[in-house]
Design a protein around this motif. Sequence first.
Motif, mmCIF file in Angstrom:
data_model
loop_
_atom_site.group_PDB
_atom_site.id
_atom_site.type_symbol
_atom_site.label_atom_id
_atom_site.label_comp_id
_atom_site.label_asym_id
_atom_site.label_seq_id
_atom_site.Cartn_x
_atom_site.Cartn_y
_atom_site.Cartn_z
ATOM 1 N N ALA A 94 -3.523 -2.198 6.039
ATOM 2 C CA ALA A 94 -4.479 -1.144 6.388
ATOM 3 C C ALA A 94 -5.906 -1.550 6.042
ATOM 4 C CB ALA A 94 -4.110 0.153 5.678
ATOM 5 N N LEU A 95 -6.077 -2.337 4.986
ATOM 6 C CA LEU A 95 -7.415 -2.782 4.597
ATOM 7 C C LEU A 95 -8.047 -3.674 5.658
ATOM 8 C CD1 LEU A 95 -6.800 -3.569 0.814
ATOM 9 C CD2 LEU A 95 -7.885 -1.543 1.801
ATOM 10 N N HIS A 96 -7.199 -4.280 6.497
ATOM 11 C CA HIS A 96 -7.688 -5.158 7.571
ATOM 12 C C HIS A 96 -7.546 -4.503 8.949
ATOM 13 C CE1 HIS A 96 -8.171 -8.804 5.045
ATOM 14 N NE2 HIS A 96 -7.173 -8.285 4.355
ATOM 15 N N GLY A 97 -7.070 -3.263 8.977
ATOM 16 C CA GLY A 97 -6.908 -2.570 10.252
ATOM 17 C C GLY A 97 -5.825 -3.158 11.129
ATOM 18 N N VAL A 98 -4.796 -3.757 10.527
ATOM 19 C CA VAL A 98 -3.728 -4.404 11.287
ATOM 20 C C VAL A 98 -2.498 -3.491 11.303
ATOM 21 C CG1 VAL A 98 -2.241 -6.437 11.473
ATOM 22 C CG2 VAL A 98 -4.587 -6.668 10.614
ATOM 23 N N PRO A 99 -1.928 -3.204 12.477
ATOM 24 C CA PRO A 99 -0.756 -2.323 12.545
ATOM 25 C C PRO A 99 0.476 -2.978 11.930
ATOM 26 C CG PRO A 99 -1.271 -3.204 14.710
ATOM 27 C CD PRO A 99 -2.401 -3.601 13.817
ATOM 28 N N VAL A 100 1.318 -2.148 11.316
ATOM 29 C CA VAL A 100 2.512 -2.606 10.611
ATOM 30 C C VAL A 100 3.758 -2.003 11.249
ATOM 31 C CG1 VAL A 100 3.758 -2.605 8.412
ATOM 32 C CG2 VAL A 100 1.275 -2.868 8.449
ATOM 33 N N VAL A 101 4.733 -2.849 11.512
ATOM 34 C CA VAL A 101 6.039 -2.406 11.979
ATOM 35 C C VAL A 101 7.061 -2.769 10.906
ATOM 36 C CG1 VAL A 101 7.814 -2.602 13.764
ATOM 37 C CG2 VAL A 101 5.389 -2.736 14.392
ATOM 38 N N ALA A 102 7.871 -1.805 10.501
ATOM 39 C CA ALA A 102 8.885 -2.038 9.477
ATOM 40 C C ALA A 102 10.273 -1.988 10.097
ATOM 41 C CB ALA A 102 8.775 -0.994 8.370
ATOM 42 N N ALA A 104 14.544 -2.145 9.313
ATOM 43 C CA ALA A 104 15.489 -1.862 8.241
ATOM 44 C C ALA A 104 16.898 -1.734 8.795
ATOM 45 C CB ALA A 104 15.109 -0.574 7.509
ATOM 46 N N GLY A 105 17.857 -2.066 7.956
ATOM 47 C CA GLY A 105 19.241 -1.832 8.340
ATOM 48 C C GLY A 105 19.556 -0.353 8.409
ATOM 49 N N ARG A 106 18.843 0.410 7.590
ATOM 50 C CA ARG A 106 19.051 1.871 7.562
ATOM 51 C C ARG A 106 17.697 2.545 7.474
ATOM 52 N NH1 ARG A 106 18.637 5.033 3.160
ATOM 53 N NH2 ARG A 106 19.539 7.133 3.227
ATOM 54 N N ILE A 107 17.441 3.476 8.391
ATOM 55 C CA ILE A 107 16.271 4.352 8.309
ATOM 56 C C ILE A 107 16.783 5.700 7.813
ATOM 57 C CG2 ILE A 107 14.331 5.394 9.520
ATOM 58 C CD1 ILE A 107 14.166 2.385 9.533
ATOM 59 N N GLY A 108 16.460 6.033 6.567
ATOM 60 C CA GLY A 108 17.071 7.189 5.926
ATOM 61 C C GLY A 108 16.241 8.454 6.005
ATOM 62 N N ALA A 109 16.734 9.468 5.319
ATOM 63 C CA ALA A 109 16.123 10.795 5.337
ATOM 64 C C ALA A 109 14.697 10.743 4.797
ATOM 65 C CB ALA A 109 16.961 11.758 4.494
ATOM 66 N N GLY A 110 13.807 11.418 5.481
ATOM 67 C CA GLY A 110 12.429 11.523 5.042
ATOM 68 C C GLY A 110 11.567 10.331 5.367
ATOM 69 N N ALA A 111 12.116 9.343 6.089
ATOM 70 C CA ALA A 111 11.355 8.134 6.375
ATOM 71 C C ALA A 111 10.117 8.419 7.221
ATOM 72 C CB ALA A 111 12.239 7.109 7.087
ATOM 73 N N GLU A 112 10.146 9.518 7.979
ATOM 74 C CA GLU A 112 9.011 9.810 8.863
ATOM 75 C C GLU A 112 7.707 10.010 8.089
ATOM 76 O OE1 GLU A 112 11.320 13.538 7.919
ATOM 77 O OE2 GLU A 112 11.816 11.561 8.732
ATOM 78 N N VAL A 113 7.797 10.309 6.797
ATOM 79 C CA VAL A 113 6.582 10.469 6.000
ATOM 80 C C VAL A 113 5.780 9.163 5.941
ATOM 81 C CG1 VAL A 113 7.606 9.862 3.760
ATOM 82 C CG2 VAL A 113 5.691 11.462 3.841
ATOM 83 N N LEU A 114 6.444 8.050 6.186
ATOM 84 C CA LEU A 114 5.758 6.761 6.132
ATOM 85 C C LEU A 114 4.725 6.605 7.232
ATOM 86 C CD1 LEU A 114 8.793 4.428 5.283
ATOM 87 C CD2 LEU A 114 7.086 5.351 3.723
ATOM 88 N N TYR A 115 4.868 7.377 8.307
ATOM 89 C CA TYR A 115 3.865 7.303 9.373
ATOM 90 C C TYR A 115 2.500 7.801 8.886
ATOM 91 C CZ TYR A 115 7.680 6.293 12.593
ATOM 92 O OH TYR A 115 8.756 5.720 13.229
ATOM 93 N N GLU A 116 2.505 8.539 7.788
ATOM 94 C CA GLU A 116 1.243 9.006 7.211
ATOM 95 C C GLU A 116 0.646 7.985 6.252
ATOM 96 O OE1 GLU A 116 2.045 12.721 5.326
ATOM 97 O OE2 GLU A 116 3.195 13.500 7.037
ATOM 98 N N HIS A 117 1.328 6.842 6.099
ATOM 99 C CA HIS A 117 0.889 5.837 5.120
ATOM 100 C C HIS A 117 0.744 4.454 5.755
ATOM 101 C CE1 HIS A 117 1.281 8.448 1.542
ATOM 102 N NE2 HIS A 117 2.178 9.063 2.282
ATOM 103 N N GLY A 118 0.318 4.427 7.007
ATOM 104 C CA GLY A 118 -0.064 3.158 7.611
ATOM 105 C C GLY A 118 0.972 2.462 8.455
ATOM 106 N N PHE A 119 2.153 3.050 8.621
ATOM 107 C CA PHE A 119 3.178 2.413 9.437
ATOM 108 C C PHE A 119 3.021 2.838 10.896
ATOM 109 C CE2 PHE A 119 4.850 2.282 5.197
ATOM 110 C CZ PHE A 119 5.530 1.084 5.128
ATOM 111 N N ALA A 120 3.021 1.856 11.806
ATOM 112 C CA ALA A 120 2.937 2.157 13.231
ATOM 113 C C ALA A 120 4.300 2.477 13.818
ATOM 114 C CB ALA A 120 2.329 0.972 13.988
ATOM 115 N N ALA A 121 5.362 1.851 13.263
ATOM 116 C CA ALA A 121 6.714 2.082 13.773
ATOM 117 C C ALA A 121 7.732 1.708 12.720
ATOM 118 C CB ALA A 121 6.958 1.287 15.050
ATOM 119 N N LEU A 122 8.861 2.418 12.727
ATOM 120 C CA LEU A 122 10.013 2.109 11.890
ATOM 121 C C LEU A 122 11.171 1.801 12.829
ATOM 122 C CD1 LEU A 122 9.739 5.089 9.363
ATOM 123 C CD2 LEU A 122 8.756 2.802 9.118
ATOM 124 N N VAL A 123 11.744 0.610 12.715
ATOM 125 C CA VAL A 123 12.724 0.148 13.691
ATOM 126 C C VAL A 123 14.048 -0.161 13.004
ATOM 127 C CG1 VAL A 123 13.238 -1.568 15.466
ATOM 128 C CG2 VAL A 123 10.860 -0.852 15.069
#
Length: 376
Positions: A313-321, A323-342
């Motif tokens: 985020a300090l460089h303005g570069v989008p981040v894609v994460a 994971a083997g498992r995307i668990g409960a509440g993971a959507e909150v990460l979109y508020e912390h710089g993640f462009a996508a969770l795959v």
Amino acid sequence: MKFVLAPDSFKESMTAAEAVAAMQRGVLAVFPDAECVGAPMADGGEGTTEALAAALGGAVVRAAVHDAVGRPVQAAYGYVEHEHLAIIEIAAAAGIDLVAVADRDPKTAGSAGVGELISHALDRGATRFIVGLGGSVTNDGGAGMLQALGARLLDESGAELPPGGAALARLHRVDLSAFDERLAGSTFQIASDVTNPLLGSTGASAVFGPQKGADPATVLELDAALGVYAAVIAALTGTDIASRPGAGAAGGLGAAFLAFLPTEMRRGVDVVMDAVRLADKIAGADYVFTGEGSIDSQTLNGKTPLGVAEAAALHGVPVVAFAGRIGAGAEVLYEHGFAALVPIVQGVTDLPGALADGAANLERAVATTCRLLTLA
């Protein structure tokens, strides 16, 4: 295009270095001319040694030490010769996974093996240490580590204390006359997300003791013994480590580092990111790919993907994460710089199958994501 590939390990499936390789295959399948910069990551816990050794061009070294119950064990640590840097996970010597449940006794378990690892690294020429605190089966305040490095922990009669946290109730003084002189010229970066103090209801004994086999009476006994230890340390060094944040990490090993060694204690992922110079790698990147075995709302508690996202985020570069498992509440990460969770698992499978196919699944998921990027 420039991709920075900075995953943690996918537990029981891939090391961080193997995850980087799978990601790179996925990227190059779609963008054959892309620049892929690998940065195997960790957060100070399991996998930190391998990740940093791979990222920094170091070697994994084995040393004959003793586990928490005094048995010989071959423990691995990382060594980067050109930086005189040793990377140690205390769990390699004092880990809970090394001791069967029936053999765990936090009153007698000792951390001498950690000191033996440090001494082995000093003999190789180490002057810098990165130490991951986590996964210990001990509750001795790091007393065993200090003894292995030359300190003498003495009772009122001048006798050396035996291993374990319970014996600290008899501690009268600490003799540092034979303490390894090389330590004063070394630096220790402690990678730990634990901020618990040494003593009290949120201290090492109360919070972590039960995980190591302590019943309620034992918790009280160990906390009182660590109180004696803290008082003796304060009288000797002028350092009150009883309530210091992080002193309770790894059964109080944090306290020993803070009191007796040139130590800086930081969030684990920050230590690793600095060591691999992640910020320099991210500069000029188009995308950052990170990931680990499971991503959910707990990822916000200092886990690797969060640290990577903060750096990107300090460089303005989008981040894609990924994971083997995307668990409960993971959507909150979109508020912390993640462009996508795959999620990387395709179709219905059991856990053993998902773990066995982890690298292929990650490669496929990265390639699919890159194909979607071509649409943009």
